[in-house]
Design an enzyme around this catalytic site. Structure first.
Site, PDB file in Angstrom:
ATOM      1  N   LYS A  78       0.860  -1.185   0.000  1.00 49.13           N
ATOM      2  CA  LYS A  78       0.000   0.000   0.000  1.00 49.13           C
ATOM      3  C   LYS A  78       0.889   1.226   0.000  1.00 49.13           C
ATOM      4  O   LYS A  78       1.885   1.276   0.718  1.00 49.13           O
ATOM      5  CB  LYS A  78      -0.844  -0.030   1.293  1.00 49.13           C
ATOM      6  CG  LYS A  78      -1.859   1.061   1.391  1.00 49.13           C
ATOM      7  CD  LYS A  78      -3.206   0.596   0.887  1.00 49.13           C
ATOM      8  CE  LYS A  78      -4.191   1.738   0.693  1.00 49.13           C
ATOM      9  NZ  LYS A  78      -3.932   2.575  -0.483  1.00 49.13           N
ATOM     10  N   LYS A 114       5.382   2.604  -2.922  1.00 48.60           N
ATOM     11  CA  LYS A 114       5.200   4.011  -3.290  1.00 48.60           C
ATOM     12  C   LYS A 114       5.411   4.150  -4.779  1.00 48.60           C
ATOM     13  O   LYS A 114       6.143   3.365  -5.383  1.00 48.60           O
ATOM     14  CB  LYS A 114       6.213   4.894  -2.551  1.00 48.60           C
ATOM     15  CG  LYS A 114       5.785   6.333  -2.423  1.00 48.60           C
ATOM     16  CD  LYS A 114       4.797   6.510  -1.279  1.00 48.60           C
ATOM     17  CE  LYS A 114       4.359   7.925  -1.098  1.00 48.60           C
ATOM     18  NZ  LYS A 114       3.630   8.093   0.161  1.00 48.60           N
ATOM     19  N   THR A 198      -5.394  12.313   7.090  1.00 48.50           N
ATOM     20  CA  THR A 198      -3.998  12.463   7.519  1.00 48.50           C
ATOM     21  C   THR A 198      -3.897  13.636   8.508  1.00 48.50           C
ATOM     22  O   THR A 198      -3.242  13.536   9.553  1.00 48.50           O
ATOM     23  CB  THR A 198      -3.064  12.647   6.308  1.00 48.50           C
ATOM     24  OG1 THR A 198      -3.348  11.609   5.364  1.00 48.50           O
ATOM     25  CG2 THR A 198      -1.611  12.559   6.711  1.00 48.50           C
ATOM     26  N   ASN A 229      -3.101  19.175   1.407  1.00 48.48           N
ATOM     27  CA  ASN A 229      -4.032  18.239   2.026  1.00 48.48           C
ATOM     28  C   ASN A 229      -3.737  18.077   3.527  1.00 48.48           C
ATOM     29  O   ASN A 229      -4.600  18.319   4.368  1.00 48.48           O
ATOM     30  CB  ASN A 229      -3.971  16.885   1.304  1.00 48.48           C
ATOM     31  CG  ASN A 229      -4.845  15.851   1.987  1.00 48.48           C
ATOM     32  OD1 ASN A 229      -4.504  15.370   3.063  1.00 48.48           O
ATOM     33  ND2 ASN A 229      -5.977  15.516   1.407  1.00 48.48           N
TER      34      ASN A 229
HETATM   35  P1  NAD Z   1      -0.038  18.600  -1.114  1.00 48.89           P
HETATM   36  O1  NAD Z   1       0.536  18.591  -2.478  1.00 48.89           O
HETATM   37  O2  NAD Z   1      -1.510  18.576  -0.920  1.00 48.89           O
HETATM   38  O3  NAD Z   1       0.498  19.886  -0.290  1.00 48.89           O
HETATM   39  C1  NAD Z   1       1.859  20.176  -0.168  1.00 48.89           C
HETATM   40  C2  NAD Z   1       1.956  21.536   0.543  1.00 48.89           C
HETATM   41  O4  NAD Z   1       3.358  21.814   0.753  1.00 48.89           O
HETATM   42  C3  NAD Z   1       1.410  22.700  -0.291  1.00 48.89           C
HETATM   43  O5  NAD Z   1       0.724  23.601   0.568  1.00 48.89           O
HETATM   44  C4  NAD Z   1       2.666  23.355  -0.824  1.00 48.89           C
HETATM   45  O6  NAD Z   1       2.506  24.734  -1.104  1.00 48.89           O
HETATM   46  C5  NAD Z   1       3.599  23.147   0.357  1.00 48.89           C
HETATM   47  N1  NAD Z   1       4.987  23.358  -0.015  1.00 48.89           N
HETATM   48  C6  NAD Z   1       5.624  22.940  -1.135  1.00 48.89           C
HETATM   49  N2  NAD Z   1       6.882  23.399  -1.143  1.00 48.89           N
HETATM   50  C7  NAD Z   1       7.031  24.118   0.000  1.00 48.89           C
HETATM   51  C8  NAD Z   1       8.090  24.854   0.549  1.00 48.89           C
HETATM   52  N3  NAD Z   1       9.262  24.943  -0.061  1.00 48.89           N
HETATM   53  N4  NAD Z   1       7.884  25.464   1.749  1.00 48.89           N
HETATM   54  C9  NAD Z   1       6.700  25.395   2.391  1.00 48.89           C
HETATM   55  N5  NAD Z   1       5.648  24.714   1.900  1.00 48.89           N
HETATM   56  C10 NAD Z   1       5.827  24.094   0.716  1.00 48.89           C
HETATM   57  O7  NAD Z   1       0.676  17.383  -0.368  1.00 48.89           O
HETATM   58  P2  NAD Z   1       0.155  16.586   0.905  1.00 48.89           P
HETATM   59  O8  NAD Z   1      -0.639  15.428   0.444  1.00 48.89           O
HETATM   60  O9  NAD Z   1      -0.408  17.528   1.910  1.00 48.89           O
HETATM   61  O10 NAD Z   1       1.536  15.984   1.436  1.00 48.89           O
HETATM   62  C11 NAD Z   1       2.411  16.719   2.270  1.00 48.89           C
HETATM   63  C12 NAD Z   1       3.354  15.745   2.960  1.00 48.89           C
HETATM   64  O11 NAD Z   1       2.584  14.810   3.714  1.00 48.89           O
HETATM   65  C13 NAD Z   1       4.226  14.890   2.026  1.00 48.89           C
HETATM   66  O12 NAD Z   1       5.446  14.631   2.680  1.00 48.89           O
HETATM   67  C14 NAD Z   1       3.423  13.607   1.914  1.00 48.89           C
HETATM   68  O13 NAD Z   1       4.244  12.495   1.552  1.00 48.89           O
HETATM   69  C15 NAD Z   1       2.908  13.487   3.320  1.00 48.89           C
HETATM   70  N6  NAD Z   1       1.738  12.625   3.483  1.00 48.89           N
HETATM   71  C16 NAD Z   1       0.584  12.848   2.790  1.00 48.89           C
HETATM   72  C17 NAD Z   1      -0.504  12.023   3.006  1.00 48.89           C
HETATM   73  C18 NAD Z   1      -1.835  12.268   2.344  1.00 48.89           C
HETATM   74  O14 NAD Z   1      -2.800  11.568   2.680  1.00 48.89           O
HETATM   75  N7  NAD Z   1      -1.971  13.221   1.461  1.00 48.89           N
HETATM   76  C19 NAD Z   1      -0.405  10.941   3.891  1.00 48.89           C
HETATM   77  C20 NAD Z   1       0.785  10.745   4.585  1.00 48.89           C
HETATM   78  C21 NAD Z   1       1.849  11.603   4.373  1.00 48.89           C
END
Ligand code: NAD
Length: 424
Positions: A78, A114, A198, A229
């Site tokens: 997953k 992944k 999350t 997100n």
């Molecule tokens: P997303 O694409 O929805 O959001 C990413 C955010 O990070 C955006 O607000 C973007 O503007 C910001 N960002 C990008 N570059 C940046 C910078 N240089 N400085 C500050 N902010 C910056 O992504 P997401 O799904 O929210 O994922 C974020 C993290 O959480 C990742 O590491 C991802 O692997 C992890 N994650 C996500 C989920 C999920 O369900 N979406 C689950 C577990 C972990």
């Protein structure tokens, strides 16, 4: 991100090595069987494909795409799919391995995987993204499967891409199998509560950590990096729990307001402003490299990996760090944070709410019976609190950081699975 982006690049090739470093430390603490350590230090399957896609201007672009399956010992693999320009084999390997440990910490019947495509989704049209996503699904015909490998969204992807993938997959196999992917829109088999899950997990973990440190949430302050997100839902849910969110930031701007930011206003602003914070007036803009070192009780890095390093770790003032992002802290920063007595709720626990509700989505798809949002949230909160409790207990028993305790929690489960299944 000023200096941290240089560091991100410098450590770029070492992300999988940083997973292995933590794995090794945890393995030593519990005297993990050497053959199990050997197995988990490698990925089971690595796929790299080139995807030629017709762009809107008629030209062909060829995109690099990956899927890495780290382990299927506990169950089918997953893990999410990331669209970003810095996607590479080392990063996907690391993220796949984290999924193995994350699923085990949350006690889900899954291994870890992944995927990723090296692309800049912000610079592509919807049509180009759809053609690229469908090409990726086609290339993964023999990889994805409801009982084989189940993807989900990650950075740069959302329910929209999941819908294209399930549609393409169903056409290829000739039947409707919604459980082949999670994070789908609700009307095609998604789960209520998945989108915020999350961030919800980050909130539950934050409350658990505050309770352990005897800090009243209503008197606590928080800083959240990332307003996508994970970050936006985490900020909203912390705000709803009464924490004062004093700063938020994304790739466009970092906003500080020591009196507290109204997160509902910020959410409304980004919904009308192409999902970016730049120009939000609920606080004043500060240089982005100051965000992580602001005075606060809780710091939630929820954007990128490798943002907490040996240079900024000594300046961090938070009492608790709750890692919403995957891999936001470099191993060399771990020691500094530990010495400073900062409690770090590690990524493989803190952001496991997403995969937990993905699991619920998969279960609902298999059963063809759907739960209310309250039911999903209640089941989620129980799983999160149980996982937090197990990690905390291992932290006390082995006298290690919470991060190593989370790996220990995972390894205890995975070791049994590897040994039960056996070898050739
Ligand atoms: P997303 O694409 O929805 O959001 C990413 C955010 O990070 C955006 O607000 C973007 O503007 C910001 N960002 C990008 N570059 C940046 C910078 N240089 N400085 C500050 N902010 C910056 O992504 P997401 O799904 O929210 O994922 C974020 C993290 O959480 C990742 O590491 C991802 O692997 C992890 N994650 C996500 C989920 C999920 O369900 N979406 C689950 C577990 C972990």
């Amino acid at each position: 991100m000023g200096s941290s982006s240089t560091l991100t690049e410098a450590h770029h090739e070492n992300l999988f090595a940083s997973v292995l470093a933590r794995l090794q430390t945890a393995a030593e603490k519990i005297q993990l069987k050497p053959q199990v350590l050997k197995v988990l230090s490698n990925c089971q399957k690595e796929i790299k494909v080139s995807l030629p896609v017709v762009m809107d201007n008629g030209n062909i672009e060829v995109f690099e795409a990956y899927r890495v399956i780290h382990s299927t010992h506990v169950g089918p693999s997953k893990g999410g799919i990331r669209y970003a320009m810095d996607v590479n084999d080392d990063e996907v390997r690391a993220l796949a391995a984290w999924m193995t440990f994350k699923c085990a910490v949350a006690d889900l019947p899954y291994g870890g995987a992944k995927g990723g495509i090296k692309c800049d989704p912000k610079k592509m049209s919807v049509g180009e993204l759809e053609r690229l996503t469908r090409a990726y699904a086609k290339a993964m015909k023999n990889v994805f499967g409801v009982n084989l490998d189940i993807p989900a969204p990650d950075m740069g992807t959302s329910g929209r891409e999941m819908a294209w993938i399930v549609d393409e997959f169903n056409k290829m196999i000739g039947e409707d199998v919604p459980g082949v992917i999670t994070g789908k829109p609700i009307n095609i088999g998604g789960s209520l509560g998945r989108e915020a899950a999350t961030g919800r997990g980050v909130m539950v973990n934050t409350l658990q950590a505050l309770e352990k440190l005897k800090i009243d949430p209503k008197k606590a302050t928080a800083v959240v990096q990332g307003f996508g997100n994970v970050g936006s839902h985490a900020a909203r849910l912390l705000f709803e729990q009464g924490l004062k969110v004093v700063a938020i930031g994304d790739h466009s701007a970092s906003i500080y307001n020591p009196n507290g930011i109204n997160i509902s206003d910020a959410l409304q602003y980004v919904s009308k402003n192409n999902r970016v914070l730049k120009g939000f007036t609920g606080g004043h803009e500060i240089p982005s490299d100051q965000l992580l070192t602001l005075p606060c009780d809780v710091l939630v890095p929820a954007a990128l990996q490798n943002v907490i390093n040996e240079h900024n770790a000594p300046k961090i003032q938070a009492k608790i760090i709750v890692e919403g992002a995957n891999g936001p802290t470099l191993p060399e920063a771990d020691d500094i944070l530990n010495q400073k007595g900062i409690l770090v709720v590690p990524d493989i626990l803190a952001n496991s709410g997403g995969v937990t509700v993905s699991y619920f989505e998969w279960v609902q798809n298999k059963a063809g019976f759907y739960w209310s949002e309250d039911e999903v949230n209640q089941k989620h909160d129980i799983k999160m609190k149980t996982a937090f409790g197990k990690v905390w207990a291992n932290m006390e028993e082995y006298k290690v950081s919470m991060r190593i305790a989370a790996y220990i929690t995972a390894l205890k489960k995975i070791e049994k699975a590897v040994m039960d299944k056996g070898f050739y």
